[in-house]
Design an enzyme around this catalytic site. Structure first.
Site, PDB file in Angstrom:
ATOM      1  N   ASP A  54      -7.267   8.399   1.196  1.00 55.03           N
ATOM      2  CA  ASP A  54      -7.067   7.985   2.574  1.00 55.03           C
ATOM      3  C   ASP A  54      -6.714   9.233   3.376  1.00 55.03           C
ATOM      4  O   ASP A  54      -5.580   9.686   3.354  1.00 55.03           O
ATOM      5  CB  ASP A  54      -5.942   6.956   2.657  1.00 55.03           C
ATOM      6  CG  ASP A  54      -5.779   6.445   4.074  1.00 55.03           C
ATOM      7  OD1 ASP A  54      -6.803   6.155   4.710  1.00 55.03           O
ATOM      8  OD2 ASP A  54      -4.634   6.358   4.553  1.00 55.03           O
TER       9      ASP A  54
ATOM     10  N   ASN B 145       1.600  -6.117   3.281  1.00 49.93           N
ATOM     11  CA  ASN B 145       0.695  -7.095   3.878  1.00 49.93           C
ATOM     12  C   ASN B 145       1.153  -8.490   3.495  1.00 49.93           C
ATOM     13  O   ASN B 145       1.490  -8.741   2.341  1.00 49.93           O
ATOM     14  CB  ASN B 145      -0.729  -6.885   3.370  1.00 49.93           C
ATOM     15  CG  ASN B 145      -1.260  -5.523   3.774  1.00 49.93           C
ATOM     16  OD1 ASN B 145      -1.325  -5.216   4.961  1.00 49.93           O
ATOM     17  ND2 ASN B 145      -1.605  -4.698   2.803  1.00 49.93           N
TER      18      ASN B 145
ATOM     19  N   TYR C 276      -7.719   5.108  -3.779  1.00 44.77           N
ATOM     20  CA  TYR C 276      -8.725   5.816  -2.985  1.00 44.77           C
ATOM     21  C   TYR C 276      -8.132   6.978  -2.207  1.00 44.77           C
ATOM     22  O   TYR C 276      -6.913   7.189  -2.207  1.00 44.77           O
ATOM     23  CB  TYR C 276      -9.447   4.829  -2.067  1.00 44.77           C
ATOM     24  CG  TYR C 276      -8.616   4.215  -0.958  1.00 44.77           C
ATOM     25  CD1 TYR C 276      -7.572   3.339  -1.241  1.00 44.77           C
ATOM     26  CD2 TYR C 276      -8.882   4.492   0.379  1.00 44.77           C
ATOM     27  CE1 TYR C 276      -6.827   2.767  -0.222  1.00 44.77           C
ATOM     28  CE2 TYR C 276      -8.147   3.918   1.402  1.00 44.77           C
ATOM     29  CZ  TYR C 276      -7.112   3.054   1.095  1.00 44.77           C
ATOM     30  OH  TYR C 276      -6.382   2.481   2.101  1.00 44.77           O
TER      31      TYR C 276
ATOM     32  N   ARG D 269      -3.690 -11.450   8.361  1.00 43.86           N
ATOM     33  CA  ARG D 269      -2.958 -10.599   7.431  1.00 43.86           C
ATOM     34  C   ARG D 269      -1.993  -9.798   8.284  1.00 43.86           C
ATOM     35  O   ARG D 269      -2.416  -8.974   9.103  1.00 43.86           O
ATOM     36  CB  ARG D 269      -3.921  -9.661   6.700  1.00 43.86           C
ATOM     37  CG  ARG D 269      -3.222  -8.647   5.808  1.00 43.86           C
ATOM     38  CD  ARG D 269      -4.211  -7.700   5.143  1.00 43.86           C
ATOM     39  NE  ARG D 269      -4.938  -6.875   6.096  1.00 43.86           N
ATOM     40  CZ  ARG D 269      -4.968  -5.541   6.074  1.00 43.86           C
ATOM     41  NH1 ARG D 269      -4.333  -4.885   5.146  1.00 43.86           N
ATOM     42  NH2 ARG D 269      -5.658  -4.877   6.969  1.00 43.86           N
TER      43      ARG D 269
ATOM     44  N   SER E 231      -3.503   0.623  -3.209  1.00 42.77           N
ATOM     45  CA  SER E 231      -3.237  -0.687  -2.609  1.00 42.77           C
ATOM     46  C   SER E 231      -3.150  -1.694  -3.733  1.00 42.77           C
ATOM     47  O   SER E 231      -4.101  -1.859  -4.490  1.00 42.77           O
ATOM     48  CB  SER E 231      -4.362  -1.100  -1.659  1.00 42.77           C
ATOM     49  OG  SER E 231      -4.458  -0.184  -0.612  1.00 42.77           O
TER      50      SER E 231
ATOM     51  N   HIS F 157       2.752   0.554   3.336  1.00 39.46           N
ATOM     52  CA  HIS F 157       2.585  -0.661   4.132  1.00 39.46           C
ATOM     53  C   HIS F 157       2.776  -1.903   3.280  1.00 39.46           C
ATOM     54  O   HIS F 157       2.585  -1.878   2.078  1.00 39.46           O
ATOM     55  CB  HIS F 157       1.190  -0.691   4.771  1.00 39.46           C
ATOM     56  CG  HIS F 157       0.899   0.510   5.624  1.00 39.46           C
ATOM     57  ND1 HIS F 157      -0.349   0.801   6.101  1.00 39.46           N
ATOM     58  CD2 HIS F 157       1.699   1.487   6.087  1.00 39.46           C
ATOM     59  CE1 HIS F 157      -0.291   1.910   6.820  1.00 39.46           C
ATOM     60  NE2 HIS F 157       0.930   2.354   6.816  1.00 39.46           N
TER      61      HIS F 157
ATOM     62  N   GLU G 207       0.871  -1.179   0.000  1.00 42.91           N
ATOM     63  CA  GLU G 207       0.000   0.000   0.000  1.00 42.91           C
ATOM     64  C   GLU G 207       0.903   1.222   0.000  1.00 42.91           C
ATOM     65  O   GLU G 207       1.849   1.274   0.779  1.00 42.91           O
ATOM     66  CB  GLU G 207      -0.857   0.044   1.271  1.00 42.91           C
ATOM     67  CG  GLU G 207      -1.690  -1.198   1.512  1.00 42.91           C
ATOM     68  CD  GLU G 207      -2.290  -1.200   2.930  1.00 42.91           C
ATOM     69  OE1 GLU G 207      -2.481  -0.122   3.523  1.00 42.91           O
ATOM     70  OE2 GLU G 207      -2.546  -2.301   3.441  1.00 42.91           O
TER      71      GLU G 207
END
Lengths: 527, 69
Positions: A115, A178, A113, A260, A122, A176, A4
């Protein structure tokens, strides 16, 4: 796994621009670009049903009232009518109902999107570090296209995006990673083994920063953009009191089977090798944890050491371990590298990417033990420091000189003509792993081996009927059905090309597709 | 929240600034070029000089972000 990226954003021509409005411009500019290509609205409502940002992996829920408002990522952001007017003018298609989009699910399976105050991309779920780098870079191209669109839209000032993590005043924003981890692995074991790994991995994947301290109190250079903004070892928050290990338990998958792991400590990388090794070595360490083969060199004061390592580009800082040993960050990395090499050799793995990651990891650690500057073609912080040092030598600049801060910022400028990373890459001064053509394909095509394939193709094939989506669901609105059809995709490794390609090829309409999916003779095809 | 200021006016100081910049890198400032390595570095800095925003202090000061994750 997946990445992300929250991009830094400014409109240099507009004083006091509202960051949320600018971020919304980016999302809507990309939507407009897509409409041109597909002749259809691809703005897709995010399905918040399965979001759980306050679930803590340690086994409890944070109270809604106790949470920082920025933690409530399960609510859609809201713009005022006045702000909507600022975004909508000129960017939406007059033939559509005027709608301002805060969220898009893309044909490549990614999400773009708003944020809070940043545009965020993402990536779709992928199964290898190289694919993670590929679809992470696709995100950079997505927002570059949005930037170009805004710049060429009458009435709008250009918006610049930066793939960095701080404004070096007081603010940090994340990039980030994941990772899907079996639920059966105890969380405290993951945390204990990853803390020393995260304290040290910045030597291979730090993005470099001019200035030291969260408020930039001290002149100088450090390895990481993010290190100074971390205050805790383990915790749920991502925007305040940031922890080295984040405990958000929002699996976006079969919760009984997976967790996750949400990693918030990384820097956004432009160097493909830094990014590849960041994802690849972390995956290898997670696999060691899973097999109970991981070394746990316990660091006495992880938060302080995280910062001390970041503040020492000579890489000689000694980290104190609880057993009394003193080791460098490179030594710590070598402990993990040796354990991973041994495990892979013992198991006789033949995966070429695993072998490549290990080979590069080991070689880079040797380089860092010698003269770290020799890693400039591979590692972001070293590439950046080399340019900064050249300026310091040529123009006798001290670390307080604003030109050095500008080089730091412009290293991450996403305009290919302006971004210093892109200038270096064009000169062959950065090692590349993926071609530009490959990245352009990843902008529109999803990975074939995860549920992202199903999501991306549903959106590309049936843009009118797909009215909502999330990581683990697709919502169809079909003319013949009174109720919305919500298709769950809770298993990240299903919904692949192998399982659904024929279903897509054999369905002429969304109706046919959904009906075959739900009642078809081949239940195993369902995602 | 003051939002009027964000309306983009059509005047584009950023574009103008870029358009005024010489597309070719400026001459190197007469640095000694003893080795090929130094030459490479000089050449690189010349290229970066050519794309660097013109008012470093103001530009860096103007790069202000709101918090994120």
């Amino acid at each position: 796994m997946g990445t992300e990226t929250e991009y830094g954003i400014i409109a240099p021509g507009v004083a006091d621009a509202n960051a949320t409005v600018l971020s919304t411009q980016v999302v809507n500019a990309y939507a407009a670009t897509l409409r041109e290509g597909l002749g259809n609205l691809t703005g897709t409502r995010w399905d918040y049903t399965d979001e759980a940002p306050l679930s803590d992996a340690r086994g409890w829920q944070m109270g809604r009232l106790a949470a920082d408002p920025s933690q409530l990522t399960d609510e859609a952001p809201v713009l005022s009518a006045e702000q909507i007017a600022l975004v909508d003018q000129g960017l939406s298609d007059p033939s559509e109902d005027a709608t301002v989009l805060m969220n898009l699910v893309l044909g490549n399976g990614a999400r773009l999107y708003v944020d809070h105050a940043h545009p965020e991309y993402s990536s779709p779920e992928v199964t290898s570090p190289l694919d993670a780098v590929r679809w992470d870079r696709a995100g950079d191209v997505v927002v570059q296209r949005a930037m170009q669109r805004i710049a060429s839209t009458p009435g709008f000032s250009p918006v610049n995006l930066y793939k960095n993590n701080t404004d070096s005043k007081s603010v940090s924003y994340g990039s980030h990673e994941n990772y899907l981890v079996p639920r059966a692995v105890p969380f405290n074991r993951i945390a204990a083994a990853l803390i020393p790994f995260f304290v040290s991995r910045q030597v291979i994947c730090g993005a470099g920063r001019v200035g030291i301290g969260a408020l930039n109190q001290q002149p100088g250079f450090q390895l990481s953009q993010r290190a100074d903004f971390f205050e805790n070892e383990v915790g749920l928050e991502t925007t305040v009191r940031r922890p080295i290990i984040n405990t958000r338990d929002e699996p976006h998958a079969v919760a009984e089977k997976y967790r996750r792991l949400h990693v918030i400590i990384g820097d956004a990388n432009l160097s493909e090798v830094s990014n590849y090794l960041k994802l690849g070595t972390t995956s290898l360490v997670l696999s060691l944890i899973e097999q109970e083969l991981v070394p746990v060199p316990e660091v006495a004061d992880p938060v302080r050491e995280l910062q001390a390592v970041s503040h020492d580009p000579s890489l000689r800082h000694l980290i104190r371990l609880t057993d009394g040993r003193q080791v460098t960050a490179v030594d710590l990395q070598a402990i993990y590298f040796e354990a991973a090499s041994k495990a892979v050799a013992t198991q006789g793995s033949t995966d070429p990417q695993t072998a490549d990651i290990l080979q590069r990891w080991g070689t880079l650690l040797d380089v860092l033990r010698g003269d770290p500057m020799d890693g400039a073609r591979q590692v972001d912080w070293i590439a950046k420091l080399k340019v900064l040092q050249a300026y310091r030598d040529r123009d006798a600049l001290d670390w307080k000189d604003p030109r050095l801060a500008l080089v730091d910022l412009q290293y991450a400028d996403l305009r290919p003509g302006k971004g210093i990373y892109y200038r270096l890459a064009a000169r062959g001064a950065m090692e590349r792993l993926i071609t530009d053509d490959d990245v352009v394909r990843a902008v529109s095509e999803p990975p074939r081996d995860t549920r992202a394939y199903f999501r991306g193709h549903c959106i590309s094939r049936f843009p009118k009927e797909v009215v909502g989506a999330s990581w683990d669901s697709i919502i169809f609105e079909l003319p013949s059905q009174r109720r919305l059809q919500r298709i769950q995709t809770r298993e990240p490794l299903r919904g692949t090309a192998e399982l659904t390609e024929e279903l897509f090829a054999g369905s002429r309409t969304a109706e046919e597709f959904v009906s075959r999916l739900q009642g078809g003779p081949e239940p195993s095809m369902a995602p | 929240m003051a939002t009027q200021d964000q309306r983009n006016t059509g005047s584009r100081p950023q574009d103008q600034e870029e358009a005024e910049q010489d597309p070719t890198p400026p001459e190197s400032a007469g640095q000694p070029q003893e080795t090929t390595q130094t030459e490479g570095v000089d050449d690189l800095l010349d290229e970066i000089d050519g794309v660097l925003e013109s008012n470093a202090e103001e530009f860096v000061r103007g790069f202000v972000q709101k918090g994120g994750q």
